[in-house]
Every structure is written in structure tokens, then in C-alpha cells.
Design a protein around this motif. Structure first.
Motif, PDB file in Angstrom:
ATOM      1  N   ASP A  86       1.696 -11.402   0.390  1.00  0.00           N
ATOM      2  CA  ASP A  86       0.899 -10.231   0.768  1.00  0.00           C
ATOM      3  C   ASP A  86       1.727  -8.950   0.671  1.00  0.00           C
ATOM      4  O   ASP A  86       2.149  -8.389   1.683  1.00  0.00           O
ATOM      5  CB  ASP A  86       0.337 -10.409   2.178  1.00  0.00           C
ATOM      6  CG  ASP A  86      -0.762  -9.400   2.504  1.00  0.00           C
ATOM      7  OD1 ASP A  86      -1.014  -8.488   1.680  1.00  0.00           O
ATOM      8  OD2 ASP A  86      -1.369  -9.531   3.579  1.00  0.00           O
ATOM      9  N   GLY A  87       1.946  -8.504  -0.544  1.00  0.00           N
ATOM     10  CA  GLY A  87       2.735  -7.298  -0.759  1.00  0.00           C
ATOM     11  C   GLY A  87       2.139  -6.081  -0.087  1.00  0.00           C
ATOM     12  O   GLY A  87       2.853  -5.268   0.499  1.00  0.00           O
ATOM     13  N   GLU A  88       0.828  -5.927  -0.147  1.00  0.00           N
ATOM     14  CA  GLU A  88       0.162  -4.758   0.422  1.00  0.00           C
ATOM     15  C   GLU A  88       0.428  -4.615   1.916  1.00  0.00           C
ATOM     16  O   GLU A  88       0.475  -3.505   2.430  1.00  0.00           O
ATOM     17  CB  GLU A  88      -1.357  -4.835   0.184  1.00  0.00           C
ATOM     18  CG  GLU A  88      -1.758  -4.784  -1.273  1.00  0.00           C
ATOM     19  CD  GLU A  88      -1.636  -3.411  -1.898  1.00  0.00           C
ATOM     20  OE1 GLU A  88      -1.747  -2.405  -1.178  1.00  0.00           O
ATOM     21  OE2 GLU A  88      -1.415  -3.347  -3.122  1.00  0.00           O
ATOM     22  N   LYS A 119       6.842  -5.798  -5.424  1.00  0.00           N
ATOM     23  CA  LYS A 119       5.513  -6.286  -5.011  1.00  0.00           C
ATOM     24  C   LYS A 119       5.218  -7.639  -5.646  1.00  0.00           C
ATOM     25  O   LYS A 119       4.688  -8.542  -4.989  1.00  0.00           O
ATOM     26  CB  LYS A 119       4.432  -5.280  -5.372  1.00  0.00           C
ATOM     27  CG  LYS A 119       3.059  -5.695  -4.833  1.00  0.00           C
ATOM     28  CD  LYS A 119       2.037  -4.620  -5.041  1.00  0.00           C
ATOM     29  CE  LYS A 119       0.717  -4.952  -4.408  1.00  0.00           C
ATOM     30  NZ  LYS A 119       0.101  -6.183  -4.865  1.00  0.00           N
ATOM     31  N   ALA A 120       5.565  -7.790  -6.914  1.00  0.00           N
ATOM     32  CA  ALA A 120       5.336  -9.074  -7.583  1.00  0.00           C
ATOM     33  C   ALA A 120       6.129 -10.179  -6.911  1.00  0.00           C
ATOM     34  O   ALA A 120       5.615 -11.285  -6.700  1.00  0.00           O
ATOM     35  CB  ALA A 120       5.706  -8.966  -9.063  1.00  0.00           C
ATOM     36  N   TRP A 121       7.378  -9.900  -6.543  1.00  0.00           N
ATOM     37  CA  TRP A 121       8.191 -10.906  -5.849  1.00  0.00           C
ATOM     38  C   TRP A 121       7.526 -11.323  -4.550  1.00  0.00           C
ATOM     39  O   TRP A 121       7.430 -12.517  -4.239  1.00  0.00           O
ATOM     40  CB  TRP A 121       9.600 -10.348  -5.614  1.00  0.00           C
ATOM     41  CG  TRP A 121      10.427 -11.199  -4.712  1.00  0.00           C
ATOM     42  CD1 TRP A 121      10.975 -12.430  -4.988  1.00  0.00           C
ATOM     43  CD2 TRP A 121      10.797 -10.903  -3.362  1.00  0.00           C
ATOM     44  NE1 TRP A 121      11.657 -12.904  -3.895  1.00  0.00           N
ATOM     45  CE2 TRP A 121      11.570 -11.986  -2.881  1.00  0.00           C
ATOM     46  CE3 TRP A 121      10.562  -9.826  -2.511  1.00  0.00           C
ATOM     47  CZ2 TRP A 121      12.080 -12.015  -1.593  1.00  0.00           C
ATOM     48  CZ3 TRP A 121      11.083  -9.853  -1.238  1.00  0.00           C
ATOM     49  CH2 TRP A 121      11.820 -10.946  -0.792  1.00  0.00           C
ATOM     50  N   ILE A 122       7.053 -10.355  -3.792  1.00  0.00           N
ATOM     51  CA  ILE A 122       6.385 -10.665  -2.523  1.00  0.00           C
ATOM     52  C   ILE A 122       5.105 -11.453  -2.768  1.00  0.00           C
ATOM     53  O   ILE A 122       4.852 -12.490  -2.141  1.00  0.00           O
ATOM     54  CB  ILE A 122       6.079  -9.376  -1.731  1.00  0.00           C
ATOM     55  CG1 ILE A 122       7.371  -8.675  -1.339  1.00  0.00           C
ATOM     56  CG2 ILE A 122       5.248  -9.696  -0.485  1.00  0.00           C
ATOM     57  CD1 ILE A 122       7.180  -7.261  -0.784  1.00  0.00           C
ATOM     58  N   ASP A 123       4.277 -10.965  -3.706  1.00  0.00           N
ATOM     59  CA  ASP A 123       3.002 -11.627  -4.003  1.00  0.00           C
ATOM     60  C   ASP A 123       3.181 -13.033  -4.573  1.00  0.00           C
ATOM     61  O   ASP A 123       2.294 -13.876  -4.444  1.00  0.00           O
ATOM     62  CB  ASP A 123       2.168 -10.775  -4.978  1.00  0.00           C
ATOM     63  CG  ASP A 123       1.618  -9.522  -4.322  1.00  0.00           C
ATOM     64  OD1 ASP A 123       1.571  -9.453  -3.066  1.00  0.00           O
ATOM     65  OD2 ASP A 123       1.252  -8.586  -5.065  1.00  0.00           O
ATOM     66  N   GLN A 124       4.341 -13.286  -5.185  1.00  0.00           N
ATOM     67  CA  GLN A 124       4.637 -14.633  -5.711  1.00  0.00           C
ATOM     68  C   GLN A 124       5.174 -15.565  -4.634  1.00  0.00           C
ATOM     69  O   GLN A 124       5.559 -16.689  -4.908  1.00  0.00           O
ATOM     70  CB  GLN A 124       5.635 -14.533  -6.856  1.00  0.00           C
ATOM     71  CG  GLN A 124       5.086 -13.871  -8.095  1.00  0.00           C
ATOM     72  CD  GLN A 124       6.152 -13.602  -9.139  1.00  0.00           C
ATOM     73  OE1 GLN A 124       7.318 -14.009  -9.035  1.00  0.00           O
ATOM     74  NE2 GLN A 124       5.772 -12.863 -10.188  1.00  0.00           N
TER      75      GLN A 124
END
Length: 129
Positions: A86-88, A119-124
Motif C-alpha cells: 500500500d504505497g499510497e 512506490k513500486a517497491w512498496i506496492d510489490q
């Protein structure tokens, strides 16, 4: 006195216009720049911290969160700066775009590419890889 009113109004207008001028426009992440390859914390994220963050978030200043390589991952996850998948909602990401928290780094905001990588790292899943 009435002759000077237009000049005074013009001077005030000039001050107002210049007061709203920004030297740089903040480059926010674009939705059309998705990162599809797997992002590695050690290869992609930590080097960003080493370049821009550890001067304040480590070393002599030790401003929280500490982002030095030996502790950064554990602090980000265990102290709630990152919410995996959940990057957001993650404070780390929100600080990079200045969304409700102080914009980081304050001296030179990151490019959309760097922000999208985080953000991609977090969302992954914010893996320790």
C-alpha cells in the motif's frame, strides 16, 4: 495624490505576482510511468537513501527514521513508515510527494522515476531483497 494611485496599485500587483512565483515545479509521479520489473531494496532503494537521505537520517544528525543500510529496512517496516502492498498509505511514499507530511528531501525533491521506484517497491510487498 490621485495621480499616484495607479502606480501604487501596479506596484502592489507586481509584488503579489512575484510572491506566488515558484523557482521549480515539483515533479510528481505520473500514473503513466508504471514500474513493472521487481524492485530490490538493496539494489534500488537503499542506494537512493545513501545518495540523498543518510546525511540527515543517520550519521551525526540521526533524524528519524534512520536510513543507514544496516537498519533502514527494519525501521521502515517495524515502525510503520512503510505499509507493504500500500504505497499510497505509506508515510515514506507520502513524504516523497509532500502529501500530508513534510516533503523529503527538503533541499531537492526527487524525480518522478525515483519516487515511482519507491512506490513500486512498496506496492510489490516491500520485500527485503
Amino acid at each position: 495624490m490621485k495621480r499616484y494611485i495607479p502606480f501604487i496599485l501596479l506596484a502592489v500587483l507586481g509584488l503579489l505576482i512575484n510572491a506566488c512565483y515558484y523557482d521549480e515545479e515539483l515533479e510528481l509521479p505520473q500514473d503513466n510511468e508504471p514500474i513493472t520489473e521487481e524492485v530490490s531494496f538493496s539494489a534500488d532503494i537503499q542506494p537512493l537513501f545513501d545518495q540523498s537521505c543518510v546525511q540527515c537520517h543517520g550519521g551525526n544528525l540521526n533524524i528519524a527514521p534512520i536510513l543507514e543500510s544496516d537498519v533502514a529496512y527494519d525501521i521502515l517496516i517495524n515502525e510503520g513508515y512503510v505499509i507493504p502492498l500500500d504505497g499510497e498509505a505509506s508515510i515514506l511514499y507520502r513524504s516523497l510527494i509532500g502529501d500530508g507530511v513534510a516533503l523529503m528531501p527538503p533541499s531537492a525533491p526527487w524525480s518522478a522515476q525515483k519516487i515511482n521506484t519507491v512506490k513500486a517497491w512498496i506496492d510489490q510487498g516491500a520485500k527485503d531483497n
